[in-house]
Design a protein around this motif. Structure first.
Motif, PDB file in Angstrom:
ATOM      1  N   ALA A   1      31.161  37.096  60.652  1.00 60.44           N
ATOM      2  CA  ALA A   1      29.720  36.860  60.758  1.00 60.44           C
ATOM      3  C   ALA A   1      29.160  36.452  59.394  1.00 60.44           C
ATOM      4  CB  ALA A   1      29.009  38.111  61.277  1.00 60.44           C
ATOM      5  N   LEU A   2      29.612  37.115  58.337  1.00 66.94           N
ATOM      6  CA  LEU A   2      29.174  36.744  56.997  1.00 66.94           C
ATOM      7  C   LEU A   2      29.556  35.307  56.686  1.00 66.94           C
ATOM      8  CD1 LEU A   2      28.037  37.403  54.191  1.00 66.94           C
ATOM      9  CD2 LEU A   2      30.302  38.296  53.575  1.00 66.94           C
ATOM     10  N   TRP A   3      30.774  34.910  57.029  1.00 61.19           N
ATOM     11  CA  TRP A   3      31.200  33.524  56.808  1.00 61.19           C
ATOM     12  C   TRP A   3      30.285  32.562  57.552  1.00 61.19           C
ATOM     13  CZ3 TRP A   3      36.352  31.185  55.426  1.00 61.19           C
ATOM     14  CH2 TRP A   3      37.051  31.987  54.525  1.00 61.19           C
ATOM     15  N   TYR A   4      29.904  32.925  58.764  1.00 55.83           N
ATOM     16  CA  TYR A   4      29.030  32.054  59.549  1.00 55.83           C
ATOM     17  C   TYR A   4      27.694  31.851  58.841  1.00 55.83           C
ATOM     18  CZ  TYR A   4      25.607  30.693  63.058  1.00 55.83           C
ATOM     19  OH  TYR A   4      24.583  30.059  63.714  1.00 55.83           O
ATOM     20  N   PHE A   5      27.080  32.935  58.394  1.00 53.69           N
ATOM     21  CA  PHE A   5      25.763  32.811  57.767  1.00 53.69           C
ATOM     22  C   PHE A   5      25.848  32.092  56.420  1.00 53.69           C
ATOM     23  CE2 PHE A   5      24.887  36.514  60.615  1.00 53.69           C
ATOM     24  CZ  PHE A   5      23.918  35.889  61.371  1.00 53.69           C
ATOM     25  N   ILE A   6      26.927  32.297  55.709  1.00 57.65           N
ATOM     26  CA  ILE A   6      27.100  31.567  54.454  1.00 57.65           C
ATOM     27  C   ILE A   6      27.197  30.070  54.714  1.00 57.65           C
ATOM     28  CG2 ILE A   6      28.754  31.102  52.600  1.00 57.65           C
ATOM     29  CD1 ILE A   6      29.335  34.119  52.540  1.00 57.65           C
ATOM     30  N   HIS A   7      27.982  29.697  55.710  1.00 54.46           N
ATOM     31  CA  HIS A   7      28.120  28.270  56.012  1.00 54.46           C
ATOM     32  C   HIS A   7      26.819  27.685  56.556  1.00 54.46           C
ATOM     33  CE1 HIS A   7      32.380  29.080  55.381  1.00 54.46           C
ATOM     34  NE2 HIS A   7      32.574  27.779  55.340  1.00 54.46           N
ATOM     35  N   ALA A   8      26.047  28.502  57.274  1.00 51.11           N
ATOM     36  CA  ALA A   8      24.732  28.032  57.719  1.00 51.11           C
ATOM     37  C   ALA A   8      23.841  27.748  56.507  1.00 51.11           C
ATOM     38  CB  ALA A   8      24.079  29.067  58.633  1.00 51.11           C
ATOM     39  N   ALA A   9      23.890  28.640  55.511  1.00 49.15           N
ATOM     40  CA  ALA A   9      23.103  28.439  54.292  1.00 49.15           C
ATOM     41  C   ALA A   9      23.569  27.191  53.545  1.00 49.15           C
ATOM     42  CB  ALA A   9      23.198  29.666  53.397  1.00 49.15           C
ATOM     43  N   LEU A  10      24.876  26.927  53.567  1.00 51.61           N
ATOM     44  CA  LEU A  10      25.424  25.791  52.837  1.00 51.61           C
ATOM     45  C   LEU A  10      25.100  24.451  53.473  1.00 51.61           C
ATOM     46  CD1 LEU A  10      28.904  27.255  51.821  1.00 51.61           C
ATOM     47  CD2 LEU A  10      27.001  26.681  50.300  1.00 51.61           C
ATOM     48  N   GLU A  11      24.489  24.460  54.641  1.00 54.41           N
ATOM     49  CA  GLU A  11      24.010  23.198  55.213  1.00 54.41           C
ATOM     50  C   GLU A  11      22.915  22.606  54.341  1.00 54.41           C
ATOM     51  OE1 GLU A  11      25.061  21.446  57.992  1.00 54.41           O
ATOM     52  OE2 GLU A  11      26.748  22.849  57.878  1.00 54.41           O
ATOM     53  N   ASP A  12      22.278  23.454  53.542  1.00 61.32           N
ATOM     54  CA  ASP A  12      21.220  23.013  52.641  1.00 61.32           C
ATOM     55  C   ASP A  12      21.838  22.606  51.303  1.00 61.32           C
ATOM     56  OD1 ASP A  12      18.319  22.890  51.777  1.00 61.32           O
ATOM     57  OD2 ASP A  12      19.077  24.390  50.372  1.00 61.32           O
ATOM     58  N   GLU A  13      21.609  21.384  50.887  1.00 63.40           N
ATOM     59  CA  GLU A  13      22.241  20.869  49.668  1.00 63.40           C
ATOM     60  C   GLU A  13      21.755  21.594  48.414  1.00 63.40           C
ATOM     61  OE1 GLU A  13      23.758  16.535  48.369  1.00 63.40           O
ATOM     62  OE2 GLU A  13      21.562  16.687  48.527  1.00 63.40           O
ATOM     63  N   ASP A  14      20.479  21.987  48.393  1.00 62.26           N
ATOM     64  CA  ASP A  14      19.971  22.734  47.237  1.00 62.26           C
ATOM     65  C   ASP A  14      20.699  24.064  47.077  1.00 62.26           C
ATOM     66  OD1 ASP A  14      18.174  20.805  46.464  1.00 62.26           O
ATOM     67  OD2 ASP A  14      16.503  21.654  47.590  1.00 62.26           O
ATOM     68  N   THR A  15      21.059  24.679  48.198  1.00 66.43           N
ATOM     69  CA  THR A  15      21.809  25.938  48.149  1.00 66.43           C
ATOM     70  C   THR A  15      23.199  25.707  47.571  1.00 66.43           C
ATOM     71  OG1 THR A  15      20.594  26.842  50.029  1.00 66.43           O
ATOM     72  CG2 THR A  15      22.727  27.827  49.545  1.00 66.43           C
ATOM     73  N   GLN A  16      23.827  24.608  47.928  1.00 68.92           N
ATOM     74  CA  GLN A  16      25.123  24.279  47.341  1.00 68.92           C
ATOM     75  C   GLN A  16      25.021  24.141  45.830  1.00 68.92           C
ATOM     76  OE1 GLN A  16      26.886  20.782  49.140  1.00 68.92           O
ATOM     77  NE2 GLN A  16      26.131  21.314  51.170  1.00 68.92           N
ATOM     78  N   LYS A  17      23.940  23.556  45.371  1.00 75.21           N
ATOM     79  CA  LYS A  17      23.787  23.277  43.942  1.00 75.21           C
ATOM     80  C   LYS A  17      23.350  24.506  43.151  1.00 75.21           C
ATOM     81  CE  LYS A  17      22.563  18.378  44.509  1.00 75.21           C
ATOM     82  NZ  LYS A  17      21.489  17.363  44.299  1.00 75.21           N
ATOM     83  N   HIS A  18      22.408  25.276  43.702  1.00 73.12           N
ATOM     84  CA  HIS A  18      21.778  26.352  42.932  1.00 73.12           C
ATOM     85  C   HIS A  18      22.243  27.746  43.314  1.00 73.12           C
ATOM     86  CE1 HIS A  18      19.150  23.421  41.098  1.00 73.12           C
ATOM     87  NE2 HIS A  18      18.790  22.988  42.281  1.00 73.12           N
TER      88      HIS A  18
END
Length: 292
Positions: free
Chosen positions: A169-186
């Motif tokens: 479940a944690l992996w799922y929510f992390i990958h959902a957050a990573l859909e946002d490019e700003d999250t990938q960067k910051h």
């Protein structure tokens, strides 16, 4: 076997920043690469070269992913791993190989190569996804636009789901957050709300699995971990748990005590305002993971 760079990599680590420019350190001390088309294209080529140098028997799961789900190891995904290691090619390649090794171990040889969606790889993890132990806050909270992952250990229920299911479940929510490019960067902020947890709920193995995921597997930078109003026995378990954080992540842990108002005032110093915070830490937003 897990790939580790050789001694030549250690020397290159000291100079890898020479071809990447960075913005000044942010409030958490993190450096953020200034991305240009040229830098991104060069680093993607470099990570391909680095991956090719890893012996096949040390990247078996990654090679299976290339064959079975090439869309999940595309240039977009490689860029996420590069960003998570601030464009250090050697470390990004290591993380990518380790990621697929752990993904197959955690999800199994069939689901690991499926997209991490509710109707595919996570289809059997409904209980862990909906009980509120872990989730992603639907608002960007701080003034840098970071997303927040909320972890409430008081909702852990070993009778309802396994440790592995909670970690998936944690992996799922992390990958959902990573859909946002700003999250990938910051990066992301992790807010832990353990005030209602009971000592009987403390599961060292579960905590280690979560820390391991955050620290060195998924392609995500953790900007900070804010532990808000820890339980009375926190001082007993923290010396044990923090060992697994490692020195780098341990420096990003901030522990907050006091009333709701006092905690929100402390969080405000980190660019997080009460109107955007979840109610569990004194904010005005009701966090409804199922509804979201």
């Amino acid at each position: 076997m897990t790939y580790r760079p050789n001694e030549k990599v250690s020397r290159r680590k000291r100079s890898y920043k020479s071809d990447v420019k960075f913005s000044p350190p942010d409030r958490y001390g993190q450096l953020h690469p200034i991305e240009t088309t040229e830098v991104v294209q060069k680093k993607i080529k470099d990570i391909d070269v680095q991956l090719a140098q890893i012996p096949d028997d040390e990247k078996c799961c990654y090679l299976q992913a290339v064959d079975r789900c090439p869309g999940l190891v595309s240039q977009r995904e490689k860029l996420m791993f590069l960003r998570s290691e601030v464009f250090n090619v050697e470390l990004a390649a290591r993380r990518l190989v380790d990621y697929w090794e752990r993904r197959v171990e955690l999800f199994g040889p069939q689901k690991a190569f499926q997209p991490l969606t509710l109707n595919q790889a996570l289809r059997d993890d409904t209980a862990a996804l909906e009980n509120g132990t872990v989730g992603i806050f639907p608002h960007k909270v701080d003034d840098a636009g970071r997303q927040v992952i909320v972890y409430d250990p008081s909702k852990l229920d070993a009778t309802a789901h396994s440790r592995e299911s909670c970690t998936r479940a944690l992996w799922y929510f992390i990958h959902a957050a990573l859909e946002d490019e700003d999250t990938q960067k910051h990066g992301v902020i992790v807010i832990v709300t353990p005030k209602d947890v009971k000592f009987s709920q403390f599961d060292a193995q579960q905590e280690i699995m979560i820390v391991r995921t955050l620290k060195r597997l998924v392609p995500m930078r953790v900007s900070a971990v804010h532990i808000c109003r820890p339980a009375y026995f926190f001082s007993v378990i923290w010396p044990y748990i923090k060992i697994f954080f490692g020195q780098k992540l341990r420096r990003r842990v901030v522990i907050h005590y006091g009333s709701d108002f006092h905690i929100t005032q402390q969080l405000k110093k980190y660019g997080m305002h009460r109107c955007n915070l979840p109610s569990d830490v004194g904010g005005f937003i009701m966090f409804d993971q199922i509804g979201w």
